[in-house]
Scaffold this motif. Structure first.
Motif, short mmCIF file in Angstrom:
data_model
loop_
_atom_site.label_atom_id
_atom_site.label_comp_id
_atom_site.label_asym_id
_atom_site.label_seq_id
_atom_site.Cartn_x
_atom_site.Cartn_y
_atom_site.Cartn_z
N PHE A 261 33.06 0.56 54.67
CA PHE A 261 33.43 1.27 55.90
C PHE A 261 34.71 2.09 55.71
N GLN B 167 33.81 4.92 52.93
CA GLN B 167 32.74 5.90 53.12
C GLN B 167 32.66 6.44 54.54
N VAL B 168 33.15 5.67 55.50
CA VAL B 168 33.10 6.17 56.88
C VAL B 168 34.45 6.74 57.30
N SER C 200 31.65 -5.15 53.32
CA SER C 200 31.26 -4.20 54.36
C SER C 200 32.48 -3.43 54.86
N THR D 187 21.90 -2.18 54.58
CA THR D 187 21.86 -2.53 53.16
C THR D 187 20.69 -3.46 52.85
N ILE E 225 26.33 -1.38 58.65
CA ILE E 225 26.16 -0.89 57.27
C ILE E 225 25.46 -1.97 56.44
#
Lengths: 302, 262, 370
Positions: free
Chosen positions: B116, B119-120, B112, A38, A34
């Motif tokens: 995670f 949103q995941v 991060s 970004t 992710i």
């Protein structure tokens, strides 16, 4: 080992390596991906990220993917200089930790078995108190009214030099960094030194090796794995640390950790923060592989 | 023996002094009759009284302990497995995965993981998300120590055990584990102290309505930290000491029972 | 530590642990839930509401106020930007609120539920961030100013009502190493811009360069960029001048007085003008307890309740009714309650856009590295 079929070896490998692998794949790799994504986005107007697809209500505005954050990083030597400086601080911290940790780890490893756990415990205990409180304690010790500062300045005056301020200086940052990371050097060193066979040293002595020689020829080479893992555990976290320079540092003590924190908070520029982190991770990995290579090379020499 | 170690003792004493002088300040000022951590004014138990009537701070200390214990347990088990696997088998992916979280700046890991989780996974943030986050960054620390212990260890020991007919599990349980125990303990201690102290990752992964110690303390900086924090630090140290001693006693108790059985 | 002492330690520590656990077990959240009570989740600065105010509010609403803390507006924004939800009320500073409003992250207020809104001084209403106060109600404010050791300044004959004190080498050389400035890009830039006669929100590249040069020239005389410990260092006499927030200077002055130092800490707003940070109560969209949140806002608008915070931490107070309940020595402090003239020089910070933020960050890195 004849009974080990390839299948049972595979099974054992899966059983030992599988769970940590799975855990890290889920909770580290995916989040990291992710963050890598970004770094190719635009920062959001208000922080966070700009949308990937064109917003319906806005004709203009930046969206989608880009490499502009990378371009920004390479457009100036400024960030390279911050990296260099941070690596310098990390190296100094690692060396200072090694210098302080080695004798202590050696002593613990050579003490009587029943005292060893207690001595290790005494190393860890201060770290059960709060991190910030410990760093603030150093602010007191290094402050201009402390006994240490007075002694140091009396000595400097005797030598005819100007009084120095200890707090808010690179020296204070180094002291703080060493203090915070010292156990990470002591513990791996100790666990390594503890397994050395004393018979080796006795043999060396019987062969006429003097104390110092015994250390250089026997103990030190055998302890290298411990030295390397301790160094990794100190060197790497120092690079990401921002609280110590924030509290103890002066007007020039900006490290890569401060810079990255700032991108996520003050500047609210997540893509650039990700770029900085990716660069840091790459730099660290190259240092780590270099170290591993050295370690292997050192391991080969008798 | 003593004479040979004289210089070692000297150096070690200095290092212990380096470790304990700041700590002494923390403890002493928890009894200091002044809001400022600056100079000794007089003895008082006031800050402990303040602490024990501060339900939020106590709940925070309790939550932090639960998190630190769970995360260090998880990280020790997973980290030990990882360390063993990396040492024993030629693996390519696992070493990089294990050591990368150590190399990652905390804030990046925090943000991060937050993205995670939300949103995941669509997880509600809470104690669990903090424990997972702490476990993630502690695994590498444990694995590195375990591997340092295993490196250069005499492989013939394990082979001998296998040749004598011990199963893989038996070899691990009765040969490998006792041999790496100091490293396991060191890794667990390290994870515990990392977890109980972490502000950045905790801030981003914590849920609402659950006070956690580093957050309580860190956010107090705005108004200057009071000796109440010294008091809670002092108690935490005592507590850690107690846990370790109890664990050590249980272990030596078990060891002596086992020895008696043989 | 003698080995003989060891056996006693576990029991001692276990006692401490039990006490902690017992006290910690009385989890207020669980208690409230058991009593069928409601919980209002407030995301706030630490120590930004007086404990007795919390108690009275809880008694009046029959609910519990659960607070979560942040140390920085930016932390709060980052956490919300990633999607964290469940807070019923937040107390952001003006420019952070600006961000939240433009993001559409806030619920409009129902003014019929806020009869005490009239208590707010109109000068603090209708801000550029939130015209007509659709989303926000002012809570408290701070001014970024200069705190100093009064006796030292008198002794050295230095001016204390101007930013020149921290920017001009002719003043600085007499207090070298005894000065800190905030470790904040925006605040320090604003101070430099104000001293140069520009707006705190000026985004002109040439003016920024001028400000950067000013900072680089003064930097060798400063001890540190410090946002964390200047309160204490001022109060114990290690620092003589600090660039910081009025709340913090209030605390430093109080600490210096209480510990009977031979000096007093004073603070004043530089005549070139300064930054005013107005904190407001807002309702995030994701919050559930809308009714309770309004009730809390109105409660905090009552003069007596609003005054308690000022009496505790010396925050500026936009509430007219509160004045009567504020201790006279605070109410008459011109750094906390500036007169109309000084107020005219105060500016609230507005957000820079993303490319300006990136450039400012680079300039800041450059300045720090020099």
């Amino acid at each position: 080992m004849t009974r080990d079929t390839p299948r049972s070896t595979r099974a054992a490998r899966l059983l030992t390596g599988g769970p940590p692998l799975l855990f890290l794949l889920v909770f580290f790799v995916i989040p990291s991906l992710i963050m890598v994504l970004t770094s190719f986005r635009f920062p959001g107007e208000f922080g966070g990220l700009a949308p990937v697809t064109a917003p319906a209500d806005q004709a203009a505005g930046e969206y989608g993917f880009t490499t502009e954050a990378y371009a920004f990083f390479f457009s100036d030597t400024l960030y390279a200089r911050v990296f260099l400086k941070s690596f310098g601080v990390a190296l100094a911290t690692t060396l200072a930790c090694l210098l302080m940790a080695y004798p202590l780890a050696l002593l613990i490893a050579r003490s009587e078995k029943r005292f060893r756990n207690l001595m290790v415990l005494l190393v860890i205990l201060p770290f059960a108190s709060n991190f910030l409180i410990r760093v603030y304690a150093w602010a007191i010790i290094l402050g201009p009214q402390s006994a240490l500062s007075r002694v140091a300045n009396t000595l400097l005056a005797l030598l005819g030099m100007e009084p120095a301020t200890l707090l808010f200086s690179p020296f204070a940052v180094l002291v703080g960094m060493v203090y915070v990371h010292l156990p990470f050097m002591i513990l791996p060193l100790y666990t390594n030194l503890e397994k050395h066979d004393p018979a080796l040293l006795d043999a060396a002595q019987d062969l006429g090796a003097r104390g110092w020689q015994r250390f250089w020829r026997v103990t030190w080479p055998l302890s290298l794995p411990g030295v390397f893992s301790g160094s990794a555990l100190v060197f790497i976290p120092v690079l990401g640390m921002f609280a110590v320079p924030d509290i103890l540092g002066g007007t020039r003590d900006i490290l890569i950790g401060n810079l990255i924190k700032d991108q996520f908070l003050g500047t609210r520029d997540w893509p650039f923060g990700s770029v900085l982190s990716i660069m840091l991770t790459l730099a660290v990995l190259s240092v780590a592989s270099l170290t591993a290579w050295f370690a292997r090379a050192a391991g080969r020499t008798p | 023996m003593i004479r040979r170690h004289a210089w070692l003792w000297g150096a070690a004493a200095l290092v212990y002094a380096f470790l304990y002088i700041p700590l002494a300040i923390v403890v002493i000022y928890s009894f200091n009759d002044s809001r400022l951590n600056a100079e000794w004014v007089g003895f008082t138990l006031h800050w402990y009284r303040v602490l024990f009537s501060d339900a939020e701070m106590l709940a925070a200390a309790g939550n932090s302990l639960i998190i630190a214990l769970s995360a260090s347990l998880g990280a020790t088990v997973l980290g030990t497995m990882a360390g063993l696997a990396i040492h024993r088998y030629r693996l390519r992916v696992l070493p990089a995965l294990v050591f990368a979280p150590v190399a990652m700046p905390e804030i990046l890991l925090g943000v991060s993981l937050l993205l995670f989780f939300l949103q995941v996974l669509n997880l509600t943030l809470g104690m669990l998300s903090v424990i997972i986050a702490h476990t993630t960054f502690c695994i590498g620390f444990v694995a590195i120590i375990i591997r340092a212990r295993l490196q250069g260890m005499d492989e013939s020991l394990f082979e001998a055990a296998r040749d004598l007919g011990a199963s893989r599990w038996q070899t691990f349980r009765f040969v490998t584990l006792p041999l790496i125990m100091p490293a396991v303990a060191a890794g667990a201690l390290m994870s515990f102290t990392l977890s109980i102290d972490d502000f950045v990752i905790t801030f981003f992964t914590k849920g609402i309505g659950e006070p956690i110690l580093p957050i309580q303390i860190y956010t107090m900086i705005k108004v200057a930290v009071t000796p109440e924090v010294n008091a809670v630090s002092t108690l935490l140290m005592l507590l850690t000491l107690a846990m370790i001693i109890v664990a050590a006693r249980l272990e030596s108790h078990a060891a002596s029972r086992e020895a008696a059985r043989r | 530590m003698s080995p003989r002492l060891l056996p006693a330690l576990p029991s001692l520590a276990l006692l401490a642990w039990l006490a902690l656990a017992a006290a910690g077990c009385a989890r207020p959240d669980a208690e409230a839930a058991a009593a069928g009570g409601r919980v209002l989740h407030l995301f706030n600065w630490n120590n930004y509401i007086a404990p007795q105010t919390v108690e009275r509010f809880e008694a009046s609403c029959g609910c519990r106020l659960a607070q979560d803390y942040y140390a920085d507006n930016e932390e709060m924004l980052a956490k919300l930007a990633a999607g964290a939800a469940g807070y019923d009320l937040i107390v952001p500073t003006g420019n952070a609120m600006d961000t939240l409003i433009r993001q559409g992250a806030l619920q409009p207020l129902d003014k019929t539920l806020l009869p005490h809104l009239a208590n707010i001084d109109p000068a603090y209403l209708d801000t550029p961030f939130d015209p007509g106060n659709r989303y926000s109600v002012p809570y408290a404010y701070t001014v970024t100013l200069l705190g100093y050791n009064r006796e030292k300044m008198r002794e050295l004959g230095l001016p204390t009502d101007t930013w020149a004190l921290i920017f001009e080498p002719r003043h600085l050389e007499r207090i070298k190493g005894r000065v800190t400035v905030l470790d904040s890009q925006r605040e320090l830039l604003a101070a430099a811009l104000k001293y140069l006669g520009y707006s705190a929100n000026d985004a002109d590249a040439a003016h920024w360069r001028e400000a950067a040069e000013l900072i680089v020239r003064a930097k060798p005389y400063w001890a540190a960029f410090n946002s964390a410990s200047y309160i204490k260092e001022l109060a114990v006499g290690n620092l003589w001048v600090a660039h910081g927030y009025s709340n913090d200077m209030f605390q430093a002055a109080l600490d210096a007085r209480r510990t009977g130092r031979g000096f007093a800490i004073d603070y004043s707003i530089p005549r070139e003008g300064a930054v005013l940070a107005l904190d407001s109560m807002v309702l995030p969209r994701s919050g559930g307890q809308t009714g309770l949140a309004h009730r809390f806002i109105d409660f905090m608008l009552e003069g007596e309740n609003a005054a308690e915070l000022t009496n505790l931490i010396g925050s500026g107070n936009p509430n007219v009714e509160a004045k009567r309940h504020i201790r006279p020595e605070i109410a008459s402090n011109e750094a906390i309650f500036p007169d109309a003239g000084a107020r005219a020089g105060l500016e609230t910070l507005r957000d820079f856009d993303r490319s300006q933020r990136r450039l400012l960050s680079r300039m800041w890195t450059e300045v720090k590295l020099r």
